[in-house]
Every structure is written in structure tokens, then in C-alpha cells.
Motif scaffolding. Structure first.
Motif, short mmCIF file in Angstrom:
data_model
loop_
_atom_site.label_atom_id
_atom_site.label_comp_id
_atom_site.label_asym_id
_atom_site.label_seq_id
_atom_site.Cartn_x
_atom_site.Cartn_y
_atom_site.Cartn_z
N ILE A 150 0.81 -1.22 0.00
CA ILE A 150 0.00 0.00 0.00
C ILE A 150 0.84 1.27 0.00
CG2 ILE A 150 -1.99 -1.13 1.08
CD1 ILE A 150 -1.13 0.17 3.75
N ARG A 151 2.15 1.15 -0.10
CA ARG A 151 3.01 2.35 -0.04
C ARG A 151 2.65 3.35 -1.14
NH1 ARG A 151 4.84 6.49 0.13
NH2 ARG A 151 6.97 7.22 0.42
N GLY A 152 2.27 2.86 -2.31
CA GLY A 152 2.01 3.74 -3.44
C GLY A 152 0.81 4.64 -3.29
N TYR A 153 -0.06 4.37 -2.32
CA TYR A 153 -1.23 5.23 -2.12
C TYR A 153 -0.87 6.54 -1.43
CZ TYR A 153 -4.31 1.30 -3.27
OH TYR A 153 -4.96 0.28 -3.92
N PHE A 154 0.26 6.60 -0.75
CA PHE A 154 0.56 7.73 0.11
C PHE A 154 1.54 8.71 -0.54
CE2 PHE A 154 -0.61 4.20 2.90
CZ PHE A 154 -1.72 4.78 3.52
N GLN A 155 1.11 9.97 -0.59
CA GLN A 155 1.98 11.03 -1.11
C GLN A 155 2.97 11.51 -0.06
OE1 GLN A 155 -1.74 11.51 -1.85
NE2 GLN A 155 -1.00 10.03 -3.34
N ASP A 156 2.70 11.21 1.21
CA ASP A 156 3.60 11.63 2.28
C ASP A 156 3.57 10.62 3.41
OD1 ASP A 156 5.30 13.60 3.74
OD2 ASP A 156 3.60 13.55 5.12
N VAL A 157 4.74 10.35 3.97
CA VAL A 157 4.86 9.55 5.19
C VAL A 157 5.76 10.33 6.13
CG1 VAL A 157 5.64 7.38 6.21
CG2 VAL A 157 4.59 7.37 3.93
N THR A 158 5.19 10.83 7.22
CA THR A 158 5.94 11.63 8.19
C THR A 158 6.10 10.83 9.47
OG1 THR A 158 5.16 13.73 7.26
CG2 THR A 158 5.97 13.78 9.51
N LEU A 159 7.34 10.62 9.89
CA LEU A 159 7.64 9.76 11.03
C LEU A 159 8.31 10.57 12.14
CD1 LEU A 159 9.09 6.70 9.08
CD2 LEU A 159 6.71 7.15 9.72
N SER A 160 7.93 10.27 13.38
CA SER A 160 8.49 11.00 14.51
C SER A 160 10.01 10.85 14.59
CB SER A 160 7.84 10.51 15.81
OG SER A 160 8.10 9.13 16.03
N ALA A 161 10.53 9.67 14.25
CA ALA A 161 11.97 9.45 14.32
C ALA A 161 12.73 10.27 13.29
CB ALA A 161 12.30 7.97 14.14
N ALA A 162 12.05 10.70 12.25
CA ALA A 162 12.70 11.51 11.21
C ALA A 162 12.60 13.00 11.53
CB ALA A 162 12.08 11.23 9.85
N VAL A 163 11.48 13.43 12.12
CA VAL A 163 11.27 14.87 12.35
C VAL A 163 11.51 15.27 13.80
CG1 VAL A 163 9.66 14.97 10.43
CG2 VAL A 163 8.77 14.66 12.75
N THR A 174 2.03 19.63 11.27
CA THR A 174 2.33 20.76 10.38
C THR A 174 3.29 20.35 9.27
OG1 THR A 174 2.00 22.36 12.17
CG2 THR A 174 3.30 23.09 10.27
N ILE A 175 4.30 19.56 9.62
CA ILE A 175 5.27 19.10 8.62
C ILE A 175 4.56 18.29 7.53
CG2 ILE A 175 7.21 17.54 8.24
CD1 ILE A 175 8.24 18.50 11.02
N SER A 176 3.70 17.37 7.95
CA SER A 176 2.99 16.55 6.97
C SER A 176 2.09 17.40 6.09
CB SER A 176 2.17 15.47 7.68
OG SER A 176 1.57 14.60 6.75
N MET A 177 1.38 18.36 6.69
CA MET A 177 0.52 19.24 5.89
C MET A 177 1.32 20.04 4.88
SD MET A 177 -2.48 20.72 8.37
CE MET A 177 -1.47 21.09 9.81
N ARG A 178 2.46 20.53 5.30
CA ARG A 178 3.29 21.31 4.38
C ARG A 178 3.76 20.43 3.21
NH1 ARG A 178 5.44 26.01 6.87
NH2 ARG A 178 3.66 26.97 7.93
N GLN A 179 4.11 19.21 3.51
CA GLN A 179 4.59 18.31 2.46
C GLN A 179 3.47 17.93 1.49
OE1 GLN A 179 8.40 16.30 4.74
NE2 GLN A 179 6.46 15.22 4.85
N LEU A 180 2.26 17.88 2.00
CA LEU A 180 1.11 17.57 1.15
C LEU A 180 0.48 18.82 0.54
CD1 LEU A 180 -0.54 14.83 3.36
CD2 LEU A 180 0.33 14.49 1.05
N ARG A 181 0.95 19.99 0.96
CA ARG A 181 0.39 21.27 0.52
C ARG A 181 -1.10 21.34 0.83
NH1 ARG A 181 3.48 22.43 -5.30
NH2 ARG A 181 5.60 22.41 -4.43
N SER A 182 -1.44 20.98 2.07
CA SER A 182 -2.82 21.00 2.53
C SER A 182 -2.96 21.95 3.69
CB SER A 182 -3.25 19.59 2.95
OG SER A 182 -3.19 18.68 1.87
N LYS A 183 -4.17 22.50 3.86
CA LYS A 183 -4.48 23.35 4.98
C LYS A 183 -5.21 22.53 6.04
CE LYS A 183 -4.96 27.42 2.00
NZ LYS A 183 -5.89 28.47 1.50
#
Length: 270
Positions: A150-163, A174-183
Motif C-alpha cells: 500500500i506504499r504507493g497510495y501515500f503522497q507523504d509519510v511523516t515519522l516521529s523518528a525523522a522529524v 504541520t510538517i505533513s501538511m506542508r509536504q502535502l500542501r494541505s491546509k
């Protein structure tokens, strides 16, 4: 208007739980990995488990107090394995591999039924899809999503260990929203906990929060102040699709209209 649906990983997209067998398997594999890399702790598995459990407790106090997620090298070198005199230059290169192993061995994981069908339906609605997950490994979630197909369905994967921020902290949303360009007012979040998922997404201003019960929900939410309640509670992950369809059809732009339709969490797992 709703444009984006984000999901928690463990307990939401997948069933997850811990038992004696998985705990024993993780400790045994940790001991094997260390020995394979020239690190012999010269201790029995029972003592190793007690020490590792105490180390995770130490890290948990820091993590829960600050909503900061450290990198695997910091977790394992500075918290989990501090009872042993292991040179950091020997342990550090192994920490991401150990962290990955721990996530998939210490926990039983299984993709929930009909996840792919639900994601396919959301994609057909034109939704942007993302994952926001608290995890102590930097790569495991990516690999597990690939294994589930199912990885291909997701335009963004934001993980606590990365951010370096954990739910319910606003930064990770906020980081995930910015990456997806969503409000925020365009977003729906789906998770299994009030303490991390519902409170975090509501604080971030998301239009709606959906809770799904998991085997860990009660434990994670024990004793919390219920600052927010979910707008919906579901037992089958597929139910997210008709809820989002309804939200898209209503062209809802604020959370207020949902309140009369909310299923109180006390009727579910929360």
C-alpha cells in the motif's frame, strides 16, 4: 472542502499488539544481532530483558514529557543499552537495524482487512493521502507499507523518528501538511488513540478526527484528560471511506457541523 486524509500506522492501518512471545523473540533477536557484530554482553536473556525494559522506561519518561522523538542511535546508546559498557562506536552503526527489528519483532503487526480497498476509494475521490506515525525507527514504516502493498497510495509519510517530534505535538502534523500542501481545515485524521491522534489533530486544526479502536487504545489513553473527542468512531477501517464521501458531499469547511453526528468514544474503545 476536504482534500486530504491522513492515517496513523500502528493500531490504525494495522492491528498491533505485544505478548510474552513477541517480547521474548525481540530480546532473543537483539542478543543474536549484538553477538553477530562482535558484542557479547555475557548475560542471560532474562537479565537482558530486565535491563532493556528499564531502558525503555527511562526513554518513555523523556519522550512523554517532551513529545520529542530521538534518533535510533540516541535511543539505543543513551537510554536503552546504558546498563552495558558497550563502546558507542560499536553500537551506533547497528542502531537503525536494531530499531527496525524491534518494531517488527517486539510487536505483532497485521494489515487490517479492506485497507487497500478503502485507500483505493479515497484515491478515487481525489484525496491526498498521508501517514503520520510515532515510531522509534526511521525506515521500518516505509518498509512495512511496501510489504503490505500500500506504499504507493501515500503522497507523504511523516515519522516521529525523522522529524524529532511525536504526536500530539503540532509540529509533526504541520510538517505533513506542508509536504502535502494541505491546509488544516482540508484535513481528516484517522487514529486509534485520543491522547496522540485525536488531541493532536484537533489541536492542529483538522476538520475532522476519526477514531478506530485497537488492542492498545485503552493502555495508551489511560488516565488522559480528554481535551477533545473524536468526531466519529469506527470499528472497521473501511468505514472511513463513506464518512469522507459524506464530508466531501457536504463541502464541510469547519468541524462544527459534525458535532451532532459524533459517536461518543465511550461507546467504543476510547
Amino acid at each position: 472542502m476536504i482534500t486530504t486524509v491522513m492515517f496513523d500506522m500502528g493500531g490504525t492501518l494495522e492491528d498491533i499488539y505485544v505478548d510474552d512471545a513477541s517480547e521474548e523473540a525481540a530480546i532473543r533477536r537483539l542478543d543474536e544481532m549484538l553477538k553477530e557484530n562482535g558484542i557479547d554482553l555475557k548475560t542471560d536473556l532474562k537479565t537482558l530483558k530486565e535491563s532493556v525494559d528499564a531502558g525503555w522506561d527511562r526513554y518513555g519518561v523523556f519522550r512523554d514529557r517532551t513529545d520529542i522523538e530521538l534518533k535510533p542511535v540516541q535511543i539505543w546508546c543513551d537510554y536503552v543499552m546504558t546498563d552495558f559498557d558497550i563502546p558507542k562506536e560499536k553500537l551506533a552503526p547497528l542502531c537503525e537495524e536494531i530499531a527496525h527489528m524491534w518494531e517488527v519483532t517486539h510487536f505483532h503487526r497485521r494489515l487490517r482487512p479492506r485497507v487497500a480497498e478503502m485507500l483505493e476509494g479515497l484515491q478515487g475521490l481525489g484525496m491526498k493521502l498521508g501517514v503520520i506515525s510515532n515510531t522509534a525507527a526511521q525506515l521500518q514504516v516505509f518498509d512495512t507499507l511496501e510489504e503490505y502493498g500500500i506504499r504507493g497510495y501515500f503522497q507523504d509519510v511523516t515519522l516521529s523518528a525523522a522529524v524529532c517530534a511525536r504526536k500530539p505535538a503540532g509540529d509533526i502534523f504541520t510538517i505533513s501538511m506542508r509536504q502535502l500542501r494541505s491546509k488544516p481545515e482540508e484535513c481528516v485524521y484517522v487514529g486509534d488513540t485520543i491522547s496522540r491522534d485525536i488531541i493532536g489533530s484537533k489541536r492542529a486544526g483538522f476538520a475532522a478526527a476519526i477514531q478506530i479502536g485497537s488492542k492498545l487504545t485503552r493502555m495508551k489513553d489511560a488516565g488522559i484528560v480528554r481535551e477533545y473527542e473524536p468526531d466519529y468512531f469506527v470499528e472497521d477501517i473501511y468505514e472511513v471511506l463513506p464518512i469522507v464521501k459524506d464530508l466531501v458531499g457536504s463541502r464541510m469547511v469547519t468541524p462544527e457541523p459534525l458535532r451532532s453526528r459524533r459517536i461518543p468514544a465511550r461507546q467504543g474503545w476510547g
